[in-house]
Write an enzyme that holds these catalytic residues in place. Structure first.
Site, PDB file in Angstrom:
ATOM      1  N   TRP A  16     -46.910  -1.602  -1.757  1.00 55.86           N
ATOM      2  CA  TRP A  16     -46.732  -2.324  -0.484  1.00 55.86           C
ATOM      3  C   TRP A  16     -47.910  -2.000   0.423  1.00 55.86           C
ATOM      4  CZ3 TRP A  16     -43.448  -5.123   2.965  1.00 55.86           C
ATOM      5  CH2 TRP A  16     -42.369  -5.760   2.344  1.00 55.86           C
TER       6      TRP A  16
ATOM      7  N   GLU B 216     -39.940   4.283  -3.091  1.00 54.77           N
ATOM      8  CA  GLU B 216     -39.953   4.768  -4.488  1.00 54.77           C
ATOM      9  C   GLU B 216     -40.836   6.001  -4.677  1.00 54.77           C
ATOM     10  OE1 GLU B 216     -40.109   1.210  -3.886  1.00 54.77           O
ATOM     11  OE2 GLU B 216     -37.960   1.401  -4.240  1.00 54.77           O
TER      12      GLU B 216
ATOM     13  N   CYS C 276     -47.638   3.280   3.079  1.00 58.38           N
ATOM     14  CA  CYS C 276     -47.868   2.755   4.427  1.00 58.38           C
ATOM     15  C   CYS C 276     -46.670   1.893   4.811  1.00 58.38           C
ATOM     16  CB  CYS C 276     -49.149   1.932   4.449  1.00 58.38           C
ATOM     17  SG  CYS C 276     -49.373   1.054   6.000  1.00 58.38           S
ATOM     18  N   VAL C 277     -45.968   2.317   5.839  1.00 55.27           N
ATOM     19  CA  VAL C 277     -44.834   1.542   6.336  1.00 55.27           C
ATOM     20  C   VAL C 277     -45.190   1.052   7.735  1.00 55.27           C
ATOM     21  CG1 VAL C 277     -42.325   1.466   6.479  1.00 55.27           C
ATOM     22  CG2 VAL C 277     -43.412   3.304   5.191  1.00 55.27           C
TER      23      VAL C 277
ATOM     24  N   HIS D 260     -35.431  -1.868   8.643  1.00 56.86           N
ATOM     25  CA  HIS D 260     -35.952  -1.410   7.354  1.00 56.86           C
ATOM     26  C   HIS D 260     -36.927  -0.248   7.526  1.00 56.86           C
ATOM     27  CE1 HIS D 260     -35.042  -3.854   3.702  1.00 56.86           C
ATOM     28  NE2 HIS D 260     -35.651  -2.821   3.160  1.00 56.86           N
TER      29      HIS D 260
ATOM     30  N   ARG E 256     -56.347   4.353  10.501  1.00 60.67           N
ATOM     31  CA  ARG E 256     -56.048   5.658   9.879  1.00 60.67           C
ATOM     32  C   ARG E 256     -56.243   5.643   8.359  1.00 60.67           C
ATOM     33  NH1 ARG E 256     -53.736   4.743  14.446  1.00 60.67           N
ATOM     34  NH2 ARG E 256     -53.134   6.432  15.881  1.00 60.67           N
TER      35      ARG E 256
END
Ligand code: DLZ
Length: 163
Positions: A31, A67, A89-90, A97, A136
């Site tokens: 992702w 995961e 990375c979220v 979520h 970042r």
């Protein structure tokens, strides 16, 4: 972590041990792959800069940050590394979520650090915007992948001293 106030990618290299015999596993989320790819490149380059041999850097991909915990646990068992790095990375969206994924990977990584006898290093960006993630992952606030690599080397050396 690199913040607007502190850029750990610019850390003092003389405090990082030279470790030609280290084995490091890296599990990287797909992702936001444009960001996590830069984290992975930074981590690998930094490991090599400090003496880790290319053939002793083991990289696997998993679908998302959630995961990473399972990936890290399996890589620790399979490759028998001296440390594992999780990279993800979220980016905050319009649904909860973000919070669930961040909580899951944070708790999972923390649990692995108490279960395994090797360190698991947290290289996950949790940002409010894509721009903050870009900044970042090789941008103006350094690269969290570099920092994770330095932390892995230092923690593997620490674990060896504490045997
Ligand atoms: C579902 C999801 C969402 C909404 N956002 C992200 C993200 O910003 N970064 C990331 O790494 N993964 C995201 N995922 C996928 C979850 O991590 C996971 O892969 C799925 O929920 C399946 O377990």
């Amino acid at each position: 972590m690199a913040t607007a106030y502190q850029n750990l990618s610019a850390c003092d290299n003389s405090t990082v041990p030279h470790c030609p015999s280290l084995r490091i596993a890296i599990v990287c989320a797909e992702w936001n792959h444009d960001i996590t790819g830069n984290l992975l490149d930074g981590a690998c380059q930094t490991l090599k800069k400090h003496g880790v041999k290319e053939e002793n850097i083991f990289v696997e991909q998993v679908p998302g940050t959630f995961e990473l915990t399972f990936g890290a646990q399996r890589m620790a068992a399979h490759y028998r590394p001296d440390a594992v790095i999780v990279l993800g990375c979220v980016i905050r969206g319009e649904t909860p979520h973000f919070d669930y994924i961040c909580q899951g990977v944070t708790e999972g990584t923390t649990r692995l650090n108490t279960m395994l006898d090797i360190p698991v290093v947290f290289g996950v960006l949790t940002t409010n915007s894509k721009q903050q993630a870009i900044d970042r992952s090789g941008g103006k606030y350094g690269n969290k992948g570099d920092e994770a690599a330095v932390t892995a080397i230092k923690m593997a050396a620490f674990a060896a001293r504490m045997k």
